[in-house]
Design a protein around this motif. Sequence first.
Motif, PDB file in Angstrom:
ATOM      1  N   ARG A 179       0.852  -1.135   0.067  1.00 15.07           N
ATOM      2  CA  ARG A 179      -0.164  -0.226  -0.084  1.00 15.07           C
ATOM      3  C   ARG A 179       0.940   1.337   0.322  1.00 15.07           C
ATOM      4  O   ARG A 179       0.780   1.363   1.652  1.00 15.07           O
ATOM      5  CB  ARG A 179      -0.839   0.135   1.320  1.00 15.07           C
ATOM      6  CG  ARG A 179      -1.631  -1.382   1.072  1.00 15.07           C
ATOM      7  CD  ARG A 179      -3.021  -0.815   2.425  1.00 15.07           C
ATOM      8  NE  ARG A 179      -4.034   0.451   1.943  1.00 15.07           N
ATOM      9  CZ  ARG A 179      -4.995   1.430   2.434  1.00 15.07           C
ATOM     10  NH1 ARG A 179      -4.340   1.160   3.366  1.00 15.07           N
ATOM     11  NH2 ARG A 179      -5.202   2.557   2.012  1.00 15.07           N
ATOM     12  N   ILE A 180       1.378   1.766  -0.996  1.00 13.95           N
ATOM     13  CA  ILE A 180       2.480   2.820  -0.444  1.00 13.95           C
ATOM     14  C   ILE A 180       0.848   3.584  -1.674  1.00 13.95           C
ATOM     15  O   ILE A 180       1.332   3.616  -3.440  1.00 13.95           O
ATOM     16  CB  ILE A 180       3.440   2.757  -1.705  1.00 13.95           C
ATOM     17  CG1 ILE A 180       4.854   1.283  -1.108  1.00 13.95           C
ATOM     18  CG2 ILE A 180       5.105   3.707  -1.960  1.00 13.95           C
ATOM     19  CD1 ILE A 180       5.944   0.940  -1.621  1.00 13.95           C
ATOM     20  N   VAL A 181       1.067   4.731  -1.612  1.00 14.98           N
ATOM     21  CA  VAL A 181       0.127   5.687  -2.807  1.00 14.98           C
ATOM     22  C   VAL A 181       0.651   6.765  -3.515  1.00 14.98           C
ATOM     23  O   VAL A 181       1.757   7.565  -2.648  1.00 14.98           O
ATOM     24  CB  VAL A 181      -1.326   6.088  -2.160  1.00 14.98           C
ATOM     25  CG1 VAL A 181      -1.978   6.829  -2.526  1.00 14.98           C
ATOM     26  CG2 VAL A 181      -1.769   4.798  -1.538  1.00 14.98           C
ATOM     27  N   LEU A 182       0.755   6.835  -4.604  1.00 13.78           N
ATOM     28  CA  LEU A 182       1.525   7.679  -4.892  1.00 13.78           C
ATOM     29  C   LEU A 182       0.615   8.806  -5.194  1.00 13.78           C
ATOM     30  O   LEU A 182      -0.511   8.418  -6.086  1.00 13.78           O
ATOM     31  CB  LEU A 182       2.391   7.728  -6.484  1.00 13.78           C
ATOM     32  CG  LEU A 182       3.088   8.483  -7.021  1.00 13.78           C
ATOM     33  CD1 LEU A 182       3.922   7.515  -7.689  1.00 13.78           C
ATOM     34  CD2 LEU A 182       2.863   9.501  -8.004  1.00 13.78           C
ATOM     35  N   GLU A 183       0.168  10.447  -5.286  1.00 16.68           N
ATOM     36  CA  GLU A 183      -0.721  10.997  -5.434  1.00 16.68           C
ATOM     37  C   GLU A 183       0.157  11.908  -6.463  1.00 16.68           C
ATOM     38  O   GLU A 183       1.025  12.616  -6.898  1.00 16.68           O
ATOM     39  CB  GLU A 183      -1.126  11.713  -4.200  1.00 16.68           C
ATOM     40  CG  GLU A 183      -1.559  11.236  -3.005  1.00 16.68           C
ATOM     41  CD  GLU A 183      -1.775  11.735  -1.657  1.00 16.68           C
ATOM     42  OE1 GLU A 183      -2.062  13.320  -2.408  1.00 16.68           O
ATOM     43  OE2 GLU A 183      -2.479  11.136  -1.012  1.00 16.68           O
ATOM     44  N   ARG A 184      -0.047  11.592  -8.284  1.00 23.23           N
ATOM     45  CA  ARG A 184       0.110  12.954  -8.815  1.00 23.23           C
ATOM     46  C   ARG A 184      -1.344  14.076  -9.515  1.00 23.23           C
ATOM     47  O   ARG A 184      -2.199  13.951 -10.139  1.00 23.23           O
ATOM     48  CB  ARG A 184       0.607  12.134  -9.931  1.00 23.23           C
ATOM     49  CG  ARG A 184       0.928  13.235 -10.786  1.00 23.23           C
ATOM     50  CD  ARG A 184       2.003  12.085 -12.261  1.00 23.23           C
ATOM     51  NE  ARG A 184       2.994  12.008 -11.478  1.00 23.23           N
ATOM     52  CZ  ARG A 184       3.818  11.419 -12.613  1.00 23.23           C
ATOM     53  NH1 ARG A 184       3.239  10.856 -13.533  1.00 23.23           N
ATOM     54  NH2 ARG A 184       4.890  10.336 -11.711  1.00 23.23           N
ATOM     55  N   VAL A 244       3.912   5.911   2.224  1.00 21.45           N
ATOM     56  CA  VAL A 244       3.800   5.001   2.692  1.00 21.45           C
ATOM     57  C   VAL A 244       3.094   4.125   3.917  1.00 21.45           C
ATOM     58  O   VAL A 244       2.969   4.717   5.056  1.00 21.45           O
ATOM     59  CB  VAL A 244       5.633   4.167   2.734  1.00 21.45           C
ATOM     60  CG1 VAL A 244       5.467   2.453   2.981  1.00 21.45           C
ATOM     61  CG2 VAL A 244       6.084   4.115   1.506  1.00 21.45           C
ATOM     62  N   HIS A 245       2.239   4.059   3.600  1.00 22.17           N
ATOM     63  CA  HIS A 245       1.072   2.741   4.924  1.00 22.17           C
ATOM     64  C   HIS A 245       1.750   2.570   5.390  1.00 22.17           C
ATOM     65  O   HIS A 245       2.660   1.168   5.491  1.00 22.17           O
ATOM     66  CB  HIS A 245      -0.428   2.644   4.172  1.00 22.17           C
ATOM     67  CG  HIS A 245      -1.394   4.341   3.528  1.00 22.17           C
ATOM     68  ND1 HIS A 245      -2.552   5.082   3.559  1.00 22.17           N
ATOM     69  CD2 HIS A 245      -1.061   4.340   2.044  1.00 22.17           C
ATOM     70  CE1 HIS A 245      -2.658   5.823   3.384  1.00 22.17           C
ATOM     71  NE2 HIS A 245      -2.104   5.332   2.411  1.00 22.17           N
ATOM     72  N   SER A 246       0.866   2.018   6.982  1.00 26.90           N
ATOM     73  CA  SER A 246       1.326   0.911   7.972  1.00 26.90           C
ATOM     74  C   SER A 246       0.531  -0.139   7.536  1.00 26.90           C
ATOM     75  O   SER A 246      -0.496  -0.566   7.035  1.00 26.90           O
ATOM     76  CB  SER A 246       1.407   1.676   9.149  1.00 26.90           C
ATOM     77  OG  SER A 246       1.155   0.580  10.365  1.00 26.90           O
ATOM     78  N   ARG A 247       1.104  -1.008   7.818  1.00 27.26           N
ATOM     79  CA  ARG A 247       0.101  -2.150   8.312  1.00 27.26           C
ATOM     80  C   ARG A 247      -0.980  -2.421   8.761  1.00 27.26           C
ATOM     81  O   ARG A 247      -2.172  -2.775   8.617  1.00 27.26           O
ATOM     82  CB  ARG A 247       1.162  -2.970   8.823  1.00 27.26           C
ATOM     83  CG  ARG A 247       2.503  -4.113   7.898  1.00 27.26           C
ATOM     84  CD  ARG A 247       2.751  -4.665   8.253  1.00 27.26           C
ATOM     85  NE  ARG A 247       4.098  -5.354   7.585  1.00 27.26           N
ATOM     86  CZ  ARG A 247       5.220  -6.190   7.639  1.00 27.26           C
ATOM     87  NH1 ARG A 247       4.977  -7.076   8.846  1.00 27.26           N
ATOM     88  NH2 ARG A 247       5.540  -7.202   6.728  1.00 27.26           N
ATOM     89  N   ASP A 248      -0.993  -1.896  10.155  1.00 23.11           N
ATOM     90  CA  ASP A 248      -1.686  -1.503  10.975  1.00 23.11           C
ATOM     91  C   ASP A 248      -3.145  -0.851  10.232  1.00 23.11           C
ATOM     92  O   ASP A 248      -4.598  -0.814  10.775  1.00 23.11           O
ATOM     93  CB  ASP A 248      -1.751  -0.374  12.068  1.00 23.11           C
ATOM     94  CG  ASP A 248      -1.043  -0.787  13.103  1.00 23.11           C
ATOM     95  OD1 ASP A 248      -0.717  -2.408  12.999  1.00 23.11           O
ATOM     96  OD2 ASP A 248      -0.020  -0.403  14.021  1.00 23.11           O
ATOM     97  N   GLU A 249      -3.550  -0.451   9.327  1.00 26.64           N
ATOM     98  CA  GLU A 249      -4.433   0.370   8.799  1.00 26.64           C
ATOM     99  C   GLU A 249      -5.062  -0.520   7.817  1.00 26.64           C
ATOM    100  O   GLU A 249      -5.859  -0.552   6.819  1.00 26.64           O
ATOM    101  CB  GLU A 249      -3.617   1.404   7.386  1.00 26.64           C
ATOM    102  CG  GLU A 249      -3.547   2.643   8.709  1.00 26.64           C
ATOM    103  CD  GLU A 249      -2.838   3.774   8.010  1.00 26.64           C
ATOM    104  OE1 GLU A 249      -2.376   4.199   6.781  1.00 26.64           O
ATOM    105  OE2 GLU A 249      -2.219   4.319   7.954  1.00 26.64           O
ATOM    106  N   SER A 250      -4.419  -1.966   7.169  1.00 31.96           N
ATOM    107  CA  SER A 250      -4.597  -2.850   6.735  1.00 31.96           C
ATOM    108  C   SER A 250      -5.352  -4.136   7.560  1.00 31.96           C
ATOM    109  O   SER A 250      -4.544  -4.678   7.108  1.00 31.96           O
ATOM    110  CB  SER A 250      -3.683  -3.210   5.323  1.00 31.96           C
ATOM    111  OG  SER A 250      -3.016  -2.153   4.866  1.00 31.96           O
ATOM    112  N   LYS A 251      -6.372  -3.945   8.005  1.00 29.29           N
ATOM    113  CA  LYS A 251      -6.763  -5.093   9.408  1.00 29.29           C
ATOM    114  C   LYS A 251      -7.940  -6.071   8.011  1.00 29.29           C
ATOM    115  O   LYS A 251      -8.696  -5.181   7.586  1.00 29.29           O
ATOM    116  CB  LYS A 251      -7.259  -4.317  10.473  1.00 29.29           C
ATOM    117  CG  LYS A 251      -5.658  -4.215  10.623  1.00 29.29           C
ATOM    118  CD  LYS A 251      -5.742  -3.698  12.487  1.00 29.29           C
ATOM    119  CE  LYS A 251      -4.373  -3.547  12.767  1.00 29.29           C
ATOM    120  NZ  LYS A 251      -5.196  -2.981  14.760  1.00 29.29           N
TER     121      LYS A 251
END
Length: 368
Positions: free
Chosen positions: A214-219, A251-258
């Motif tokens: 979960r790597i988010v790229l904002e453009r 770069v999101h944390s694993r805690d956000e992917s539950k």
Amino acid sequence: MKTHKSLLRTLPALLLLASLAGCAGFRITGDPRSGIASEPAPPTQLITAQLIEAEKALRARRSSESVSHLIVRNPPPYAIGRGDILSIVVWDHPELAGQGVAASATAADAQSPSAPPAGFVVDHDGRVQFPFAGALTLAGLTEDEARALLTKRLARYITNPLVTLRVQSYRSKRVYIDGEVRLPGLQSINDIPMTLVEALNRAGGMLPSADQSRIVLERGDARYQVGLRGLVARGINPGSILLAPGDVVRVHSRDESKVFVSGEVVTPKALTMHDGRLSLNEALGESGGISPISGDARQIYVIRRAVDGTRVYQLDARRAGALAMAEAFELEPRDLIYVAASPLANWYRSVSMLFPGALTQVVNISRP
């Protein structure tokens, strides 16, 4: 004794009432006084091998579309931008050097760590003032193109000028790295192509708590989700994802992917996904499995909030090959797994709510 006999007389009626209540299901269709009906339940899809293959193809297609606009096989050379500081040297003509920023700097300023380096600054119009050459528009040109333009201008006054031009300080283009990295903050784009992997390495790498899927790229107004391991699994080099000036990488944390497991399992809990992957079988296993006392293996549900609404998937664990399908069914972040109670457990609970303590008394009566 009279109490015991009265309970025995009323037991058949009690069981019949509880059975009818269990068959009816106590479904609420809305409050008739308010005139508001409940929303229709979302359709339930059975988890089959065909559904798993369709979900896998959809996930791969969605991931490919999200990064197809970001992949650049041959990155272009660095283009000079507004705010960059250039070092320009004309060989055998030292009088033409030092006419930029350093010309007005004092000795004290030169020793200051915040003082700009000596050179020629590209102004807000993208131009540089150079002796004999005048105002040159260099923004958008590469170093070789800018050198060729300056050489052509100086050739009017200097025979066969030999010019060295390079970017001394890169200040025009930046990206921002945020989230689960060791050194979040701004990263300047220089002559080394700023790929996603390069930006993450300059930020000190990802923390152990980072979710690489979960790597988010904002453009601008667009958002792209990049999964490093998923790209590698499909043969795509993450180093080919080129960042553009102004990009924001989070770069999101694993805690956000539950995912959440509830209902008739041994230990209801929230589970953290393993870099974006967790199968239904793994989620049930980490929760202790289906409760052998009250769980119904035919009614295992996965509730998922999608863009087009709520989706409900059902697995019948008693069918042949159900365990293999549960292992192949991949969950998504924020999925809810619910194991329904068996008919016997529902019946017992219905009787207990209608007549608290009645079943306990009946069991005590039946004991010798």
